[in-house]
Motif scaffolding. Structure first.
Motif, PDB file in Angstrom:
ATOM      1  N   UNK A  57      -6.275 -13.586  -0.757  1.00  0.00           N
ATOM      2  CA  UNK A  57      -8.054 -13.516  -0.628  1.00  0.00           C
ATOM      3  C   UNK A  57      -7.892 -13.318   0.959  1.00  0.00           C
ATOM      4  N   UNK A  58      -9.038 -12.800   1.927  1.00  0.00           N
ATOM      5  CA  UNK A  58      -9.243 -12.286   3.460  1.00  0.00           C
ATOM      6  C   UNK A  58      -8.451 -11.008   4.067  1.00  0.00           C
ATOM      7  N   UNK A  59      -7.463 -10.009   2.769  1.00  0.00           N
ATOM      8  CA  UNK A  59      -7.292  -9.116   2.625  1.00  0.00           C
ATOM      9  C   UNK A  59      -7.797  -7.701   2.545  1.00  0.00           C
ATOM     10  N   UNK A  60      -7.864  -6.914   3.373  1.00  0.00           N
ATOM     11  CA  UNK A  60      -8.105  -5.683   1.960  1.00  0.00           C
ATOM     12  C   UNK A  60      -7.225  -5.009   1.339  1.00  0.00           C
ATOM     13  N   UNK A  61      -5.702  -4.838   2.343  1.00  0.00           N
ATOM     14  CA  UNK A  61      -5.120  -4.192   0.986  1.00  0.00           C
ATOM     15  C   UNK A  61      -3.523  -4.524   1.044  1.00  0.00           C
ATOM     16  N   UNK A  62      -2.861  -4.644  -0.198  1.00  0.00           N
ATOM     17  CA  UNK A  62      -0.864  -5.237  -0.108  1.00  0.00           C
ATOM     18  C   UNK A  62      -0.727  -4.140  -0.028  1.00  0.00           C
ATOM     19  N   UNK A  63       0.894  -4.269   1.340  1.00  0.00           N
ATOM     20  CA  UNK A  63       1.882  -3.325   0.877  1.00  0.00           C
ATOM     21  C   UNK A  63       3.092  -3.750   0.606  1.00  0.00           C
ATOM     22  N   UNK A  64       4.034  -2.649   0.119  1.00  0.00           N
ATOM     23  CA  UNK A  64       5.078  -3.565  -0.434  1.00  0.00           C
ATOM     24  C   UNK A  64       5.549  -1.728  -0.484  1.00  0.00           C
TER      25      UNK A  64
END
Length: 566
Positions: A57-64
């Protein structure tokens, strides 16, 4: 092998980075600490489907991101070259997945954007994940054929490719014979329709240039009056003497005369005078051409009617056979092919049937060859599985690969393969799904993985709670088996059993922490002292006593001796 894993803004992981080592990497942690999320993240890096709900929540993307060291580049280079992906001088492959909240996810390998299917083709050669779902896949008999074939060699692969080729051709011929096998009245009716359609199209004598030319001529004839009026008015402007005022040509002549009188005073005016004369000649030519055009303009009502009928005919054919002349002609050619098939029905039917019989003969021959090869593999597999299971404390097990013949041809041959097992002496063999417990299933799958580890070249194996349903001495045996695999493969293993954790070459712990009213998952590699405390927690729970700490230390020392003997 997987040397570094980086995760940002994914589920309850805000920013996590961990470096794994060769050998056996054990990951432990409390229930709900994030172990399953870690495996989920690795799965997504390897090409599993992304879910936007994992974005914090509160972020536009996740990076793996995963960094892999390729000890033997030959296993991966052909596919990297196929996708035009470069490998750096250190033999590293960096795979990143970016999951966006409001746009599609991105996949990159060494900085190059690739598709999900391309990513899966690459990562299947890097990592094999054994998770909880694989227990269920082993219970599904439709997967047993795949497992048997995974032990096959190049000859088996070649046999399967030939069968697939013959099967596809056989399927197409069966469709063709079905299309041909219509009753005579329906065939006659279709012949009449096709003949009418061909005649209608042929009578129109269409060509690809026809449409544009007809429309251009029709547009000219229907607007001939407007064209004539515009030309007459243009001619008037060019030569307007009849109306008592000079036209453009007359004005040009006067301008030329004026400049001619003064050009002797300035050499620059000589060139301007020539330009004026050139323009005047062009205007005179233009005037003559327009006059000639106007003198020859006539309204050809007969031609206009012909064009109107022609356009109506083309539009009628478009509605019936295709919205362009090209599509109409394509329809015509296909209709002609179909008509030929129907008119030559008996010959076509006979030839198709003959081809089907030949293909079925080939399918039977190659399916039988494949079955013989699979049975040889299965005989070896049965002995290896029983030996592995005995080593995993299942000494009374009988294991059999059962072969039945399928009722019809398939692209994978004619074998219906199912694994049968008896876990107790004197019991009859039954399908896995009807007899095996959770703990037994874990060991059976581990037995398969142990055997496959000697056949494949996949450098990294991940076990997600392989210890489900086992404890005590069996857990110790399972741990030793996993450690044996780790001697030739990097192994990442999530476990809750101290007997398995004690055999770790590197031990990591996952914890869930709360900072500023926000839950976050962190992972750390344990020192020798911290490892004893984590082992004590696995042995005795939350409260650590001197006894559990001593027991934990003894278990680690004992495991070192076991590893030295291995």
């Amino acid at each position: 092998m997987l040397v570094e894993l980086s995760i940002k803004n994914f589920a309850i992981i805000e920013d996590l980075k961990v470096n794994f080592t060769k050998g056996l990497n054990i990951i432990t942690g409390e229930t709900g600490s994030g172990k399953s999320i870690l495996i989920e993240a690795i799965g997504i890096i390897l090409g599993s489907r992304c879910n936007r709900e994992f974005i914090q929540s509160g972020h536009e993307k996740a990076i793996l991101e995963g960094v892999f060291y390729i000890e033997n580049p030959s296993i991966i280079m052909p596919i990297l070259e196929e996708y035009s992906i470069d490998m750096d001088d250190d033999n590293l492959i960096i795979i990143s997945r970016e999951i966006y909240l409001n746009s599609p996810s991105l996949s990159r390998v060494n900085g190059r954007n690739i598709t999900s299917s391309m990513l899966k083709n690459i990562t299947t050669k890097l990592v094999d994940i054994f998770g909880q779902h694989e227990h269920q896949s082993l219970l599904d008999s439709s997967n047993h054929e795949i497992l048997v074939d995974s032990f096959g060699d190049c000859d088996l692969i070649e046999l399967k490719e030939k069968i697939k080729m013959y099967y596809d051709e056989w399927t197409n011929e069966k469709k063709k014979i079905k299309k041909l096998s219509i009753d005579s009245s329906e065939r006659d009716r279709e012949i009449d329709i096709l003949k009418f359609q061909l005649q209608e199209i042929d009578d129109a004598k269409l060509n690809n240039d026809d449409e544009l030319n007809i429309e251009n001529e029709y547009r000219r004839l229907t607007n001939i009056n407007e064209i004539s009026c515009s030309i007459e008015e243009s001619l008037t402007y060019l030569n307007n003497e009849s109306f008592g005022s000079p036209g453009i040509l007359d004005l040009m002549n006067k301008s030329i005369s004026l400049i001619a009188n003064v050009k002797k005073f300035d050499e620059k005016l000589v060139n301007l005078h020539k330009q004026f004369e050139g323009i005047n000649y062009e205007l005179q030519d233009l005037y003559r051409e327009l006059r000639n055009y106007l003198d020859n303009v006539e309204v050809d009502l007969e031609r206009l009617n012909f064009l109107t009928d022609r356009i109506n005919l083309v539009n009628k054919l478009k509605k019936k056979y295709g919205n362009t002349i090209e599509k109409i002609l394509d329809f015509r050619n296909k209709s002609e092919e179909r008509l030929d098939e129907l008119l030559n029905f008996e010959k076509e039917f006979e030839e198709t049937n003959k081809k089907i019989l030949e293909l079925e003969k080939n399918l039977e021959i190659y399916s039988e060859k494949l079955s013989v090869k699979r049975k040889k593999i299965s005989n070896i597999l049965e002995e290896n599985i029983k030996r592995e299971l005995a080593a995993l404390n299942m000494t009374k097990v009988d294991f059999k690969v059962d072969f039945q013949k399928k009722s019809q041809f398939t692209s994978e041959g004619n074998d219906k393969i199912e694994f049968l097992i008896s876990t107790n002496l004197g019991e009859e063999l039954k399908p896995l799904s009807k007899i095996v417990s959770g703990g037994e299933m874990s060991r059976i799958m581990l037995a398969f993985k142990s055997i496959l580890a000697f056949f494949d070249q996949i450098p990294t194996m991940i076990f997600d709670e392989i210890d489900t349903g086992i404890s005590g001495r069996t857990a110790q045996i399972v741990g030793e088996k996993i450690h044996n695999i780790s001697r030739n493969h990097q192994v990442l293993c999530i476990s809750h059993l101290p007997q398995i954790a004690a055999l770790a070459d590197s031990h990591f712990v996952i914890n869930k922490v709360v900072l500023e009213d926000k839950t976050n998952t962190v992972i750390s590699k344990l020192s020798d002292k911290d490892r004893i405390e984590e082992m004590a927690r696995l042995l005795g729970g939350v409260d650590l006593t001197d006894t559990t700490l001593r027991h934990a230390s003894e278990m680690i020392d004992m495991s070192k001796k076991i590893k030295e003997r291995a």
